[in-house]
Scaffold this motif. Structure first.
Motif, mmCIF file in Angstrom:
data_model
loop_
_atom_site.group_PDB
_atom_site.id
_atom_site.type_symbol
_atom_site.label_atom_id
_atom_site.label_comp_id
_atom_site.label_asym_id
_atom_site.label_seq_id
_atom_site.Cartn_x
_atom_site.Cartn_y
_atom_site.Cartn_z
ATOM 1 N N UNK A 169 58.212 26.330 -27.420
ATOM 2 C CA UNK A 169 57.663 25.860 -26.144
ATOM 3 C C UNK A 169 58.183 26.731 -24.996
ATOM 4 N N UNK A 170 59.456 27.038 -25.025
ATOM 5 C CA UNK A 170 60.040 27.886 -23.982
ATOM 6 C C UNK A 170 59.401 29.265 -24.005
ATOM 7 N N UNK A 171 59.201 29.835 -25.184
ATOM 8 C CA UNK A 171 58.618 31.172 -25.291
ATOM 9 C C UNK A 171 57.217 31.222 -24.694
ATOM 10 N N UNK A 172 56.421 30.182 -24.934
ATOM 11 C CA UNK A 172 55.060 30.149 -24.375
ATOM 12 C C UNK A 172 55.108 30.089 -22.843
ATOM 13 N N UNK A 173 56.019 29.308 -22.328
ATOM 14 C CA UNK A 173 56.113 29.172 -20.872
ATOM 15 C C UNK A 173 56.593 30.468 -20.240
ATOM 16 N N UNK A 174 57.549 31.137 -20.843
ATOM 17 C CA UNK A 174 58.009 32.417 -20.309
ATOM 18 C C UNK A 174 56.895 33.459 -20.401
ATOM 19 N N UNK A 175 56.077 33.370 -21.433
ATOM 20 C CA UNK A 175 54.915 34.255 -21.520
ATOM 21 C C UNK A 175 53.960 34.048 -20.359
ATOM 22 N N UNK A 176 53.789 32.802 -19.952
ATOM 23 C CA UNK A 176 52.973 32.477 -18.776
ATOM 24 C C UNK A 176 53.515 33.167 -17.532
ATOM 25 N N UNK A 177 54.827 33.152 -17.347
ATOM 26 C CA UNK A 177 55.445 33.795 -16.189
ATOM 27 C C UNK A 177 55.143 35.288 -16.186
ATOM 28 N N UNK A 178 55.254 35.910 -17.338
ATOM 29 C CA UNK A 178 55.007 37.352 -17.431
ATOM 30 C C UNK A 178 53.556 37.698 -17.083
ATOM 31 N N UNK A 179 52.630 36.846 -17.511
ATOM 32 C CA UNK A 179 51.217 37.083 -17.177
ATOM 33 C C UNK A 179 51.004 36.966 -15.668
ATOM 34 N N UNK A 180 51.563 35.929 -15.044
ATOM 35 C CA UNK A 180 51.403 35.756 -13.598
ATOM 36 C C UNK A 180 51.956 36.949 -12.828
ATOM 37 N N UNK A 181 53.113 37.457 -13.251
ATOM 38 C CA UNK A 181 53.704 38.610 -12.571
ATOM 39 C C UNK A 181 52.744 39.797 -12.581
ATOM 40 N N UNK A 182 52.032 39.965 -13.671
ATOM 41 C CA UNK A 182 51.072 41.061 -13.756
ATOM 42 C C UNK A 182 49.890 40.902 -12.819
ATOM 43 N N UNK A 183 49.679 39.669 -12.337
ATOM 44 C CA UNK A 183 48.577 39.411 -11.396
ATOM 45 C C UNK A 183 49.048 39.490 -9.948
ATOM 46 N N UNK A 184 50.277 39.976 -9.729
ATOM 47 C CA UNK A 184 50.889 39.948 -8.402
ATOM 48 C C UNK A 184 50.043 40.477 -7.263
ATOM 49 N N UNK A 185 49.514 41.696 -7.338
ATOM 50 C CA UNK A 185 48.707 42.223 -6.221
ATOM 51 C C UNK A 185 47.480 41.361 -5.925
ATOM 52 N N UNK A 186 46.815 40.888 -6.970
ATOM 53 C CA UNK A 186 45.640 40.027 -6.777
ATOM 54 C C UNK A 186 46.041 38.721 -6.111
ATOM 55 N N UNK A 187 47.139 38.133 -6.567
ATOM 56 C CA UNK A 187 47.604 36.863 -6.015
ATOM 57 C C UNK A 187 48.005 37.010 -4.558
ATOM 58 N N UNK A 188 48.672 38.112 -4.198
ATOM 59 C CA UNK A 188 49.072 38.336 -2.802
ATOM 60 C C UNK A 188 47.854 38.383 -1.887
ATOM 61 N N UNK A 189 46.798 39.049 -2.327
ATOM 62 C CA UNK A 189 45.584 39.129 -1.508
ATOM 63 C C UNK A 189 44.903 37.768 -1.414
ATOM 64 N N UNK A 190 44.854 37.045 -2.524
ATOM 65 C CA UNK A 190 44.233 35.717 -2.510
ATOM 66 C C UNK A 190 44.980 34.764 -1.579
ATOM 67 N N UNK A 191 46.303 34.827 -1.588
ATOM 68 C CA UNK A 191 47.067 33.964 -0.701
ATOM 69 C C UNK A 191 46.796 34.285 0.762
ATOM 70 N N UNK A 192 46.674 35.569 1.077
ATOM 71 C CA UNK A 192 46.367 35.963 2.462
ATOM 72 C C UNK A 192 45.044 35.349 2.906
#
Length: 466
Positions: free
Chosen positions: A49-72
């Motif tokens: 369960x922990x491994x799956x959740x940490x995998x989620x974090x890694x995926x989100x980090x890869x979306x960083x530039x897109x997420x920054x623009x969406x938040x703006x």
């Protein structure tokens, strides 16, 4: 007739996201799938369960530039700061994963009884309903979602209308990390649908962050269902600058604590009390640094202060500022020096007020915007009395070079967290909680697993037969 949830971008006033709310059939199916998925998920080993959740974090980090623009676009945060929220999300998620084995381990009585095995297990509550705000939509959501899943629960997420895309990104990242289908669902709901889920007892725990009024609505909706609630509501976080404070350091951090994210921070600084010995120098430095902000288009990398999320929120700050000035407060920032400051828009210049008192709304009611009142105090006792003169109690900060002073003041402040020489930060190793109208419950730290699990006692008597 299908209702739509719409995000109006504060950048230019146009519709940025428009989504239909879920149908009653879709809500029913979502809840059924979540219950079924949770029954299997709770039996998955904790390490997986922990491994799956940490995998989620890694995926989100890869979306960083897109997420920054969406938040703006969604809530106005300058793009230069957009990915900072993901760094905080990672810090919290990894910490909660690290402490999970100990936090979820069985608790054994201190007395050993031969012939018996006795322990208290921590079992998942079942289905956790996270109702997230828009101001720090990734950080506030991760506080409950990640530990809930690690503990073996299913999660239903309702994102705020202003930040609907955040729920989409959570869904995308969990799917990419291999989370079982139906275990986590971002669902678009109206207020009446949310209330119906609560009043129907269809979830087991609600993690809500929002206004005091909305928190009371959560309690009314859940009344009689025995659904547990964790409520983080309003705040009016104070700071005290003691005579021995490092003034340069205090000014730099308190300006940032007051105006970062246009003041739209749950634990942002909303009022400051400065010992009379340091008052004049503090105000001078504070005003000079505040004047250096650049208010403008959040998509411009040069912008350090974006628009507030909505015009009506900016109007609340404008009204509080006008009322304070009418009652004798002095405004130190000329809005004319910020050309983008425009009435009737969410673009609002920062403001520093002195000669303030507690008859003014700006010193007692939540502002949640780029305005700060600074008051002179004679001594520590007066500072503490004023800091406690509030219906809220989330965080408070003490600026001093003496740990004993911070502890002494902290013991007398009615608050959930006491900082020394820091503000506007959540330490994942400490419980995030509040008092008075700020709400109740705790997230983060090992204590954060308490509301997401229930104790189950085992009293096993060993057979002595031959």
């Amino acid at each position: 007739m299908t209702r739509h949830i719409t995000c109006i971008s504060p950048v230019d006033g146009r519709v940025y996201v428009d989504r239909p709310t879920a149908s009653e059939a879709e809500i029913r199916t979502t809840l059924e799938r979540a219950r079924a998925a949770q029954k299997a998920w709770r039996r998955v080993p904790l390490s997986e369960r922990i491994a799956r959740v940490i995998g989620f974090v890694d995926v989100l980090k890869g979306l960083g530039p897109q997420i920054a623009e969406e938040l703006a676009w969604q809530m106005g945060r300058p793009i230069r700061y957009g990915q900072g929220e993901l760094r905080g999300l990672e810090e919290r998620a990894r910490y909660m994963a690290e402490v999970a084995p100990a936090a979820l381990a069985p608790v054994r009585p201190i007395d050993d009884r031969p012939g018996f095995e006795r322990y208290v297990a921590r079992e998942p509550v079942g289905l956790v309903f996270t109702i997230a705000p828009w101001n720090y939509p990734y950080l506030t959501t991760v506080n409950s979602v990640v530990p809930a899943l690690i503990a073996g629960n299913a999660v239903l997420l309702k994102s705020a209308a202003q930040t609907l895309l955040v729920g989409d990104r959570f869904q995308q990242a969990f799917a990419a990390a291999g989370l079982p289908e139906g275990l986590f669902t971002h669902i678009v709901l109206g207020h009446s649908q949310t209330e119906a889920i609560l009043s129907g007892g269809q979830v087991d725990h609600v993690a809500f962050t929002g206004s005091v009024e909305a928190g009371r609505a959560m309690e009314r909706a859940a009344a009689g269902t025995f659904t547990t609630l964790g409520l983080e509501l309003g705040g009016k976080d104070p700071a005290y600058v003691a005579p021995d404070a490092n003034l340069t350091f205090a000014i730099e951090n308190l300006v940032d604590g007051a105006f970062f994210n246009s003041g739209q921070c749950c634990c942002g600084i909303e009022r400051i009390y400065v010992h009379e010995q340091r008052y004049d120098a503090f105000v001078k430095g504070f005003v000079e640094l505040t004047a250096q902000y650049a208010l403008g288009d959040p998509l411009d990398p040069a912008t350090t202060l974006g628009p507030m999320a909505r015009t009506n929120l900016a109007d609340v700050v404008r009204a509080q500022t006008r009322e304070a000035i009418d009652k004798g407060a002095r405004a130190h920032i000329d809005p004319g020096s910020f050309p983008r400051d425009e009435a009737g828009t969410p673009y609002l210049a920062p403001q520093v007020l002195t000669d303030v008192d507690h008859t003014m709304a700006v010193m007692r009611e939540e502002s949640f915007g780029p305005v700060i009142g600074i008051a002179r105090v004679r001594d520590e006792d007066e500072a503490i009395a004023l800091m406690n003169d509030s219906p809220y109690g989330l965080t408070a900060s003490v600026w001093t070079e003496d740990v004993a002073t911070a502890r002494r003041v902290g013991e007398r402040i009615e608050t959930g967290t006491v900082y020394m020489n820091r503000c506007d930060y959540l330490d994942p190793g400490l419980a995030w909680t509040g008092v008075k109208d700020t709400g109740y419950g705790a997230s983060l730290s090992s204590l954060g697993y308490g509301s997401l699990t229930r104790p189950k006692s085992y009293h096993l008597r060993l057979s002595t037969g031959g």
